[in-house]
Design an enzyme around this catalytic site. Structure first.
Site, PDB file in Angstrom:
ATOM      1  CG  ASP A 259      10.922 -23.662 -46.821  1.00  0.00           C
ATOM      2  OD1 ASP A 259       9.870 -22.921 -47.730  1.00  0.00           O
ATOM      3  OD2 ASP A 259      10.965 -23.478 -45.384  1.00  0.00           O
ATOM      4  CB  SER A 260      11.021 -28.425 -50.612  1.00  0.00           C
ATOM      5  OG  SER A 260      10.977 -29.459 -50.121  1.00  0.00           O
TER       6      SER A 260
ATOM      7  CG  HIS B 138      18.790  -4.170 -31.354  1.00  0.00           C
ATOM      8  ND1 HIS B 138      20.017  -3.377 -31.534  1.00  0.00           N
ATOM      9  CD2 HIS B 138      19.393  -5.673 -31.734  1.00  0.00           C
ATOM     10  CE1 HIS B 138      20.298  -3.855 -30.989  1.00  0.00           C
ATOM     11  NE2 HIS B 138      20.640  -5.034 -30.842  1.00  0.00           N
TER      12      HIS B 138
ATOM     13  CB  CYS C  44      19.269  -0.831 -35.034  1.00  0.00           C
ATOM     14  SG  CYS C  44      18.498  -1.323 -33.992  1.00  0.00           S
TER      15      CYS C  44
ATOM     16  CG  ASP D 217      16.525 -19.823 -43.126  1.00  0.00           C
ATOM     17  OD1 ASP D 217      17.109 -21.003 -43.557  1.00  0.00           O
ATOM     18  OD2 ASP D 217      15.532 -20.374 -42.922  1.00  0.00           O
TER      19      ASP D 217
END
Lengths: 388, 388
Positions: B95-96, B343, B314, B274
């Protein structure tokens, strides 16, 4: 119930008391001298069983005091014992819980038949007796159980220690009886080790050894050391004990130690060790190398592209630079604690394996001298991050 | 310098706006829709690169604000960029830093040419400008860089947002110029994404989209959502943007979200996400399953021998019971945080992969309905640990 547990000496060093052996348990074959990582609460802090196995661990330690209080023995029985609960396929040694009662619990009151104490977690009242700790360890299902003993603090009057070893002897006898009169719960053999006490007093150590040896334990631990006494006293007492203790039984120096301590104690004939140092110090950024301990948080490593130890095959050393690991510690990232622990457990396992090789090869004394000279070098240039 | 970065739509769902695509970067081929775990300080908290790759991650996010302050861009340049520093072989998006300046830093002062702020770590003064954040991201060497934008809080006057999008537009133009007039430092292509703002106001969102689309970015992010506005507003604004944004460029909904949010947003045509939720919540014991979120710390799981999710592959689910993982959380063991994070990251990657399959197969709408019905079920019996 067949007794699976056995110990055989495989080779004896000619110029020291060091020896190699093999302990057989229902869950693993353990080459000695061996270091057992501490899995206080049923987990070696920050690491998985897979990682421990990859590092070469064949046995880890569980703390009865902690597991008894949380999650409690009934839950562990529900899960079929500690091996299944923690999904640890190799061997477990459990202590009796006595040491933590003396070091952690509040308001402990020792009496002839046991010790009453308050939980450090919630203040609830509990009692450990020689019989109860064996039965709790039956529930945990460890491959090696330990007797209840009194571990006096250091320093303390010799007269206290002299009385204390009588209590330890009496408790050891009661534990032995409880062991012989009970059966494992999960179909695998459980050995029982006695614990020698006697503080820093040679005569009391001898007396305690003789008292314990009169009981046919599976192995013998040297307890009550590494509690604040000078290192010289620790090694003197260890030597007194290993000289007396039976040659055909494993000898376990409890709570020791740093890498150079392990090397000294192996040369005195110790077969087994446990200590929180590799994990506890690893979580704080102290990592061990053949050149001595290194504080990877040191500013000097800020831009260092080398791994912690160029000769090490652990995941941390194969993957990350000192500079990145230092950043992780500075940023208080959980991965930092994992990597420090992983590297140190790997180093400890490797150290034990190298010692075994040199005992087998017959050049342990020369190797030991060379190792200690490099490891204990204080050269600022060789090892700028050395612990002060 | 060849431009490696590309995006292709591979299939378009017929009854929703959902689509599958592929982003090509110098470090990985990324199938979209994709979820990017957040590696704030150059590490996805508690996890190793190997574990992320095993979970199927092809791209993770790094936070410029955090990395700029610690360890600092000069150190990362010394190590040859973030990929080498963190030993992450797949793609990085950075990101910035703007979002953290607005949410974390003290005494931030926005002006036409950038934002001045004090570090949340040591109070030192710093300034981010559109040009500086592009150059910092050049030093980090991320595969996808983000423009500096202003992310207004919620709620706030519409007039503020209207002015703010003009600043965001101006900064976007400056970032674009700085990108076009500079070269990567490490020989691999770096894309630049614009960020649409506009709060919860449809007209401002449209205007911001048009402003940003007039600049030829590699992709377009929808920013300023998931900051406290109602869910309905978040999805409405997302729909407004995805309808306008170019079909041949990736669309990235920043900071979103929970599993059901991802499914909704994918159906609206979002390609990239995200969020800290899988790792942050995982560290606290909230784990995600196809039956909804589950608090594994709940007493009801105390003696539960089942894995978190019987269908999950997992390591945590293959290895440990809910009862043991609950014990680790109760005992505040680091392994608990690892397993919860592992997980959840695994579940998020699997969820995205399942969505891609159903978009390709053409039955995404039906799958979505069925997924949400199971996932959002509040049946106490099916999911006793459901988050309240």
């Amino acid at each position: 119930m067949q007794n699976t547990f056995s110990f055989h000496v495989l080779s004896q060093d000619s110029s020291t008391t060091a020896r190699c052996g093999r302990i057989t348990t229902s869950h693993s074959e353990i080459d000695t001298p061996v270091f057992m990582p501490v899995g206080t609460q049923g987990t070696v802090k920050s690491l998985t069983p897979d990682e421990l196995i990859d590092a070469g661990c064949k046995i880890i330690l569980g703390n009865t005091y902690h597991l008894y209080l949380r999650p409690g023995e009934e839950l562990i029985r529900h899960f079929g014992g500690l091996h299944k609960f923690a999904n640890w396929p190799k061997a477990f040694l459990t202590d009796s819980g006595g040491y933590q009662v003396f070091s952690l619990a509040a308001l402990r009151k020792i009496h002839e038949h046991g010790v009453r104490f308050q939980s450090h977690i919630d203040g609830s009242y509990h009692e450990f007796t020689p019989e109860s700790v064996v039965q709790t360890q039956r529930i945990l299902g460890s491959d090696i159980m330990m007797v209840l003993d009194e571990c006096p603090p250091y320093p303390i009057d010799k007269s206290y220690v002299a009385e204390s070893i009588e209590l330890t002897r009496s408790w050891a006898q009661s534990c032995f009886g409880s062991w012989k009169n009970s059966e494992p719960l999960y179909g695998h053999d459980q050995a029982l080790f006695g614990i020698v006490q006697g503080g820093v007093h040679e005569d009391l150590r001898r007396r305690s050894c003789e008292q314990l040896m009169s009981i046919e334990f599976s192995g013998y631990a040297i307890g009550g050391l590494s509690v604040g006494e000078p290192k010289t006293a620790m090694f003197e007492m260890t030597a007194v004990c290993t000289e007396l203790l039976p040659k055909d039984k494993p000898r376990y120096l409890m709570g020791v130690g740093k890498p150079d301590d392990l090397v000294e104690a192996v040369s005195l004939g110790v077969d087994m060790f446990d200590c929180v140092i590799p994990t506890r110090n690893g979580r704080k950024g102290q990592v061990f190398t053949w050149n001595g301990p290194m504080n990877v948080t040191n500013l000097i490593f800020r831009d260092d592209p080398r791994p912690i130890d160029e000769t090490c095959g652990c995941y941390a050393c194969r993957t990350f630079s000192r500079g990145y690991i230092r950043h992780l510690f500075q940023a208080q990232e959980l991965l930092a604690m994992r990597l420090g622990s992983l590297h140190n457990i790997f180093f400890y396992q490797k150290l034990m394996s190298v010692m075994r090789e040199h005992i087998h090869a017959g050049d342990f004394a020369a190797w030991k001298k060379s190792f200690l000279s490099t490891y204990q070098s204080t050269s600022e240039m060789n090892n700028p991050g050395r612990e002060q």
